[in-house]
Write an enzyme that holds these catalytic residues in place. Structure first.
Site, PDB file in Angstrom:
ATOM      1  N   PHE A 166       2.439  -5.399   3.313  1.00 21.15           N
ATOM      2  CA  PHE A 166       1.322  -4.822   2.562  1.00 21.15           C
ATOM      3  C   PHE A 166       0.877  -5.691   1.393  1.00 21.15           C
ATOM      4  CE2 PHE A 166       0.002  -0.683   4.236  1.00 21.15           C
ATOM      5  CZ  PHE A 166       0.771  -0.729   5.377  1.00 21.15           C
ATOM      6  N   LEU A 167       0.961  -6.996   1.623  1.00 17.74           N
ATOM      7  CA  LEU A 167       0.437  -7.951   0.640  1.00 17.74           C
ATOM      8  C   LEU A 167      -0.600  -8.837   1.316  1.00 17.74           C
ATOM      9  CD1 LEU A 167       3.584  -9.061  -1.426  1.00 17.74           C
ATOM     10  CD2 LEU A 167       1.678  -7.622  -2.165  1.00 17.74           C
ATOM     11  N   LYS A 172       5.916  11.580   0.140  1.00 18.04           N
ATOM     12  CA  LYS A 172       4.777  11.186   0.984  1.00 18.04           C
ATOM     13  C   LYS A 172       3.620  10.614   0.147  1.00 18.04           C
ATOM     14  CE  LYS A 172       1.866  10.824   4.251  1.00 18.04           C
ATOM     15  NZ  LYS A 172       1.951   9.942   5.397  1.00 18.04           N
ATOM     16  N   PHE A 221       5.336   9.262   8.417  1.00 18.48           N
ATOM     17  CA  PHE A 221       4.955   7.955   7.859  1.00 18.48           C
ATOM     18  C   PHE A 221       4.330   7.022   8.901  1.00 18.48           C
ATOM     19  CE2 PHE A 221       8.503   9.615   5.316  1.00 18.48           C
ATOM     20  CZ  PHE A 221       7.886   9.698   4.078  1.00 18.48           C
ATOM     21  N   LYS A 278      -8.001   9.197   0.812  1.00 24.12           N
ATOM     22  CA  LYS A 278      -7.900  10.646   0.601  1.00 24.12           C
ATOM     23  C   LYS A 278      -6.642  10.998  -0.193  1.00 24.12           C
ATOM     24  CE  LYS A 278      -6.300  13.093   4.212  1.00 24.12           C
ATOM     25  NZ  LYS A 278      -5.206  14.033   4.157  1.00 24.12           N
ATOM     26  N   CYS A 312      -6.144   8.067   5.422  1.00 21.47           N
ATOM     27  CA  CYS A 312      -4.996   8.438   4.575  1.00 21.47           C
ATOM     28  C   CYS A 312      -5.080   7.902   3.156  1.00 21.47           C
ATOM     29  CB  CYS A 312      -3.707   7.970   5.235  1.00 21.47           C
ATOM     30  SG  CYS A 312      -3.536   8.626   6.893  1.00 21.47           S
ATOM     31  N   GLY A 318      -7.713  -8.680   1.717  1.00 19.67           N
ATOM     32  CA  GLY A 318      -8.798  -8.501   2.689  1.00 19.67           C
ATOM     33  C   GLY A 318     -10.002  -7.842   2.057  1.00 19.67           C
TER      34      GLY A 318
HETATM   35  C1  UGA Z   1      -0.911   4.793   6.250  1.00 21.86           C
HETATM   36  C2  UGA Z   1       0.563   4.497   5.946  1.00 21.86           C
HETATM   37  O1  UGA Z   1       0.837   3.111   6.164  1.00 21.86           O
HETATM   38  C3  UGA Z   1       1.480   5.325   6.835  1.00 21.86           C
HETATM   39  O2  UGA Z   1       2.833   5.105   6.477  1.00 21.86           O
HETATM   40  C4  UGA Z   1       1.122   6.815   6.644  1.00 21.86           C
HETATM   41  O3  UGA Z   1       1.907   7.627   7.507  1.00 21.86           O
HETATM   42  C5  UGA Z   1      -0.341   7.039   6.958  1.00 21.86           C
HETATM   43  O4  UGA Z   1      -1.141   6.200   6.092  1.00 21.86           O
HETATM   44  C6  UGA Z   1      -0.644   8.494   6.714  1.00 21.86           C
HETATM   45  O5  UGA Z   1      -0.536   8.925   5.567  1.00 21.86           O
HETATM   46  O6  UGA Z   1      -0.862   9.239   7.690  1.00 21.86           O
HETATM   47  P1  UGA Z   1      -2.654   4.054   8.183  1.00 21.86           P
HETATM   48  O7  UGA Z   1      -3.695   4.532   7.233  1.00 21.86           O
HETATM   49  O8  UGA Z   1      -2.675   4.541   9.585  1.00 21.86           O
HETATM   50  O9  UGA Z   1      -1.174   4.405   7.596  1.00 21.86           O
HETATM   51  O10 UGA Z   1      -2.721   2.453   8.274  1.00 21.86           O
HETATM   52  P2  UGA Z   1      -2.141   1.247   7.423  1.00 21.86           P
HETATM   53  O11 UGA Z   1      -1.571   0.272   8.363  1.00 21.86           O
HETATM   54  O12 UGA Z   1      -1.301   1.690   6.310  1.00 21.86           O
HETATM   55  O13 UGA Z   1      -3.491   0.598   6.836  1.00 21.86           O
HETATM   56  C7  UGA Z   1      -4.272   1.267   5.847  1.00 21.86           C
HETATM   57  C8  UGA Z   1      -5.356   0.348   5.346  1.00 21.86           C
HETATM   58  O14 UGA Z   1      -4.816  -0.689   4.526  1.00 21.86           O
HETATM   59  C9  UGA Z   1      -6.140  -0.371   6.435  1.00 21.86           C
HETATM   60  O15 UGA Z   1      -7.508  -0.397   6.107  1.00 21.86           O
HETATM   61  C10 UGA Z   1      -5.564  -1.775   6.440  1.00 21.86           C
HETATM   62  O16 UGA Z   1      -6.435  -2.739   6.921  1.00 21.86           O
HETATM   63  C11 UGA Z   1      -5.275  -1.957   4.955  1.00 21.86           C
HETATM   64  N1  UGA Z   1      -4.235  -2.964   4.652  1.00 21.86           N
HETATM   65  C12 UGA Z   1      -2.947  -2.752   5.027  1.00 21.86           C
HETATM   66  C13 UGA Z   1      -4.587  -4.106   3.926  1.00 21.86           C
HETATM   67  O17 UGA Z   1      -5.763  -4.315   3.560  1.00 21.86           O
HETATM   68  N2  UGA Z   1      -3.610  -5.008   3.608  1.00 21.86           N
HETATM   69  C14 UGA Z   1      -2.310  -4.814   3.973  1.00 21.86           C
HETATM   70  O18 UGA Z   1      -1.467  -5.687   3.640  1.00 21.86           O
HETATM   71  C15 UGA Z   1      -1.971  -3.674   4.714  1.00 21.86           C
END
Ligand code: UGA
Length: 432
Positions: free
Chosen positions: A249-250, A204, A152, A263, A260, A253
């Site tokens: 995650f709220l 997952k 994760f 996909k 991840c 943007g």
């Molecule tokens: C995500 C999951 O958060 C991890 O738990 C998981 O292990 C990973 O995918 C995976 O499957 O390998 P990641 O893609 O590295 O991690 O990054 P995140 O921090 O989740 O961000 C994902 C996207 O969502 C980014 O573009 C970020 O800018 C966006 N985001 C995130 C938002 O627009 N708003 C939010 O509140 C949070």
């Protein structure tokens, strides 16, 4: 313990380095000879805070080794993690060729009991296929277990996510396998949930799909906020204080990206479809995410009127901060939309510039935010890098042709920027 990790991408490298740091002996394998040659010298193919130091330290104390021979990795360890890539096939399904390949090599080189740990993000029932594949190709009747242990970690905070996970999920069929995994993760002192294998595999995809849903929900809400003059940050705060909802995650943007969520959502929708369930809710999550970039483009249009021949400075190219990863980056998608409209783009990112040069034509890459802003009609914040939070706005105002900021990540205080004489356009806090 002696551990092998097959696949030295994000998950493989971070897991390998962290397990070594916990005192295990780890071999990281990958069939990319060039990558392994670099890693042996401590050259890390990705930017991830703290990873280079962690790898260097464990190479030095010989707890971490790299090899391009998967055979060698299988022979030398009882616990083998599969952490190879599972890219999209383009039709929504994940390409499991790498996983199948590794399962065969494991089967052909096992010389005793092996615990095979599936860590790559895979569809439910993959472990059952790994088990069948090993049973088919195995030479002697050695015993083995297959467990699912989804990862994760997030890019940009991968090491602390690995060492301080909210939970560790292990899908195991045999008691022995469950015990070995518990022992392996014991030093982290975090909750370990043992489930059946299919549940672990589903956890997952379900977790990533749910997180993407939260993001699309708040992004959809940002459009309502814009219309009525509410502030999406305040709304998110008010919702997030309810423990049942949670504040993470709220953040509204320009949409989610990365290797991840897009996909995994495609894969999960396809898996559900193949099982006879039309997962309409997730299709809406995906559509909302796509529309969000167009929504931002619309805002830019409203501010500039005509985009053609306008110079636009874009700060941030990576899909999020603290990474150089450009895969499915909403910033890149937005730049492509702007180029189609005839804009001239000047771009800057603290880490992702080299990679961006390979995928973006007709963009002027600049050495810092100020050079990017030179003569621009509009400045867009597309990635929330910390260094963008502390810009010298008075200097920027002099450099920009027009003091217009489109804050695609809501990192600034609109009142403060307005006070400094900027026209500020954020996501979801009303029209100015
Ligand atoms: C995500 C999951 O958060 C991890 O738990 C998981 O292990 C990973 O995918 C995976 O499957 O390998 P990641 O893609 O590295 O991690 O990054 P995140 O921090 O989740 O961000 C994902 C996207 O969502 C980014 O573009 C970020 O800018 C966006 N985001 C995130 C938002 O627009 N708003 C939010 O509140 C949070």
């Amino acid at each position: 313990m002696n551990i092998s990790i097959i696949g030295s991408g994000y998950v493989g490298l971070v897991s390998g380095a962290c397990f070594a740091e916990l005192g295990n002996h780890v071999i990281c394998a990958d069939n990319d000879i060039k990558k392994i040659a670099g890693l042996k010298k401590g050259i890390i193919p990705i930017y991830e805070p703290g990873l280079e130091e962690l790898i260097a330290g464990n190479l030095k104390n010989k707890r971490l080794k790299f090899t391009s021979s998967i055979r060698e990795a299988v022979k030398s360890s009882e616990i083998i993690f599969i952490a190879v890539g599972t890219p999209s096939l383009g039709n929504g399904e994940a390409d499991l060729t790498g996983v199948e390949n590794v399962a065969r090599v494991i089967a052909q080189n096992m010389d005793g009991y092996r615990l095979i740990v599936e860590k790559s993000t895979v569809p439910v029932e993959t472990c059952a296929w790994i088990k069948k594949t090993i049973a088919t190709y195995i030479k002697k009747k050695h015993k083995f277990d297959v467990v699912s242990n989804p990862e994760f970690l997030r890019e940009g905070s991968a090491i602390s996510d690995f060492t301080h996970p909210d939970r560790i999920v292990v899908g195991a069929e045999s008691q022995k396998a469950g015990q070995v995994m518990t022992q392996l993760y014991q030093p982290l002192n975090r909750p370990i949930l043992i489930t059946n294998i299919k549940s672990a595999e589903l956890i997952k995809h379900a977790s990533n799909a749910f997180l993407a849903t939260k993001i699309s929900f708040i992004n959809a809400l940002s459009r309502i906020c814009d219309k009525v003059g509410a502030d999406v940050k305040e709304v998110a705060q008010g919702m997030g204080l309810d423990a049942r909802i949670g504040r993470h995650f709220l953040h509204a943007g320009i949409g989610y990206g990365g290797s991840c969520f897009p996909k995994d959502l495609d894969a999960f929708i396809t898996i559900a479809g193949n099982l006879g369930y039309d997962f309409k809710m997730l299709k809406a999550v995906r559509d909302t995410n796509q529309e969000q970039k167009e929504f931002v483009l619309q805002k830019i249009k409203e501010a500039l009127w005509i985009i053609k021949d306008k110079t636009i400075a874009v700060l941030g190219l990576a899909f999020k901060s603290n990474t150089d990863d450009l895969r499915n980056s909403p910033s890149i998608d937005l730049i492509k939309l702007l180029l189609q409209e005839g804009a001239k783009i000047r771009a800057y990112d603290p880490r992702a510039m080299e990679k961006a040069k390979n995928i973006l034509n007709d963009v002027i890459f600049c050495k810092d935010p100020y050079q990017a802003s030179q003569g621009a009609d509009c400045l867009i914040i597309a990635t929330e890098w910390n260094e963008f939070k502390e810009l010298d706005f008075l200097k920027l105002k002099k450099i920009l042709q027009r003091a217009l900021i489109v804050d695609g990540r809501n990192i600034y205080d609109p009142k403060q920027l307005k006070k400094l004489g900027f026209t500020y356009v954020g996501i979801g806090h009303g029209r100015e």
